[in-house]
Design a protein around this motif. Structure first.
Motif, PDB file in Angstrom:
ATOM      1  N   LEU A  59       0.830  -1.210   0.000  1.00  0.00           N
ATOM      2  CA  LEU A  59       0.000   0.000   0.000  1.00  0.00           C
ATOM      3  C   LEU A  59       0.861   1.256   0.000  1.00  0.00           C
ATOM      4  O   LEU A  59       0.603   2.198  -0.759  1.00  0.00           O
ATOM      5  N   VAL A  60       1.899   1.260   0.828  1.00  0.00           N
ATOM      6  CA  VAL A  60       2.777   2.426   0.909  1.00  0.00           C
ATOM      7  C   VAL A  60       3.546   2.614  -0.395  1.00  0.00           C
ATOM      8  O   VAL A  60       3.659   3.732  -0.915  1.00  0.00           O
ATOM      9  N   LEU A 107       1.102   3.695  -3.270  1.00  0.00           N
ATOM     10  CA  LEU A 107       0.146   4.759  -2.974  1.00  0.00           C
ATOM     11  C   LEU A 107       0.077   5.820  -4.084  1.00  0.00           C
ATOM     12  O   LEU A 107      -1.032   6.254  -4.439  1.00  0.00           O
ATOM     13  N   MET A 159      -3.378   6.644  -5.961  1.00  0.00           N
ATOM     14  CA  MET A 159      -3.920   7.992  -5.972  1.00  0.00           C
ATOM     15  C   MET A 159      -4.223   8.443  -7.391  1.00  0.00           C
ATOM     16  O   MET A 159      -5.249   9.086  -7.655  1.00  0.00           O
ATOM     17  N   SER A 197      -5.120  -2.411  -2.657  1.00  0.00           N
ATOM     18  CA  SER A 197      -6.130  -1.598  -3.346  1.00  0.00           C
ATOM     19  C   SER A 197      -7.501  -1.746  -2.696  1.00  0.00           C
ATOM     20  O   SER A 197      -8.273  -0.777  -2.630  1.00  0.00           O
ATOM     21  N   PHE A 223      -7.459   0.429   0.274  1.00  0.00           N
ATOM     22  CA  PHE A 223      -7.499   1.824  -0.152  1.00  0.00           C
ATOM     23  C   PHE A 223      -8.922   2.236  -0.499  1.00  0.00           C
ATOM     24  O   PHE A 223      -9.399   3.302  -0.090  1.00  0.00           O
TER      25      PHE A 223
END
Length: 253
Positions: A47-48, A51, A55, A223, A226
């Motif tokens: 995720l990091v 990101l 986005m 994802s 997120f």
């Protein structure tokens, strides 16, 4: 403010922590291969690292969701008022709206995509279809469930339907409207992502299909988290707006 947030959400936070611990234990035990069920640590790392890409794709998905939700709200308000004003229209439309919700989103999504192409339009239409029902039904019920004493008072004052709608029915229907809106927000993201699965060049759904095809399940799980976080944020924004509107109308949240 942070202390208040933690206090209100502490049970949910503890429950989520327990689920993460169970997830990590199952992943580390080897009962399920980690390339299928990545550990929480691997998912957080993915995720990091990804990101910025998430986005970038989220801009498209958020735009589709916002447009679909906006148009669904406008249509829902129109239809709810018509169903409240005219009993015949309500008897004709209400059962049809209920029947439309029995059709799975994944069943109609391919048809909409094939009919309107692979651009943003079919995604917006699918979001509208999924979000329209909860808002319209909730608002219609809110408009119809005003106490008879208040309605009799407005009739005694020779108020027109428009005056009764603006000064009585709409203020009383605001909580019902926001309840339907919060349900619709979660539907909006799901329907937008599902539509993107079936075709497109950008969006969180497109990203998910790509990482799934590459068997990068850590990025797939990332994802999912997120999308859940964005949906949760939208619900909180609606909660904030609801409190502000109800306070303005001097009603209890």
């Amino acid at each position: 403010m942070i202390k208040k947030f933690v206090k209100l959400n502490l049970p949910a936070m503890i429950f989520v922590l327990i689920l993460i611990l169970i997830w990590g234990a199952v992943s580390e035990s080897g009962a399920i291969p980690q390339f299928i069920l990545p550990s929480p640590g691997a998912t957080f790392t993915a995720l990091v690292r990804n990101l910025p890409i998430l986005m970038q794709h989220s801009v498209t998905t958020l735009l589709e969701t916002a447009l679909g939700l906006l148009f669904s709200v406008i249509l829902a308000i129109i239809f709810a008022v018509l169903m409240d004003r005219f009993v015949t229209i309500k008897r004709a439309i209400y059962p049809v709206l209920i029947v439309t919700q029995t059709v799975p989103t994944i069943a109609i999504a391919p048809f909409i995509v094939l009919l309107f192409g692979y651009d943003m339009l079919p995604k917006v239409i699918l979001v509208m279809i999924c979000c329209f029902f909860p808002i319209a039904i909730s608002l219609c019920d809110g408009l119809s469930n005003v106490e008879a004493d208040y309605l009799n008072l407005m009739r005694g004052m020779n108020a027109t339907y428009t005056q009764t709608l603006i000064h009585l029915k709409i203020p009383f229907a605001v909580p019902s409207f926001f309840s339907g809106l919060k349900v619709s927000v979660t539907y909006a993201f799901i329907s937008a992502v599902v539509a993107e699965w079936l075709g497109g060049t950008c969006g969180l759904g497109v990203y998910m299909t790509r990482v799934k095809a590459a068997y990068a399940f850590d990025r797939l799980f990332a994802s999912i988290f997120f999308i859940s976080a964005v949906s949760f944020a939208f619900v909180k924004v609606i909660d904030f707006a609801q409190k502000k509107v109800l306070n303005r109308l001097h009603l209890d949240a």
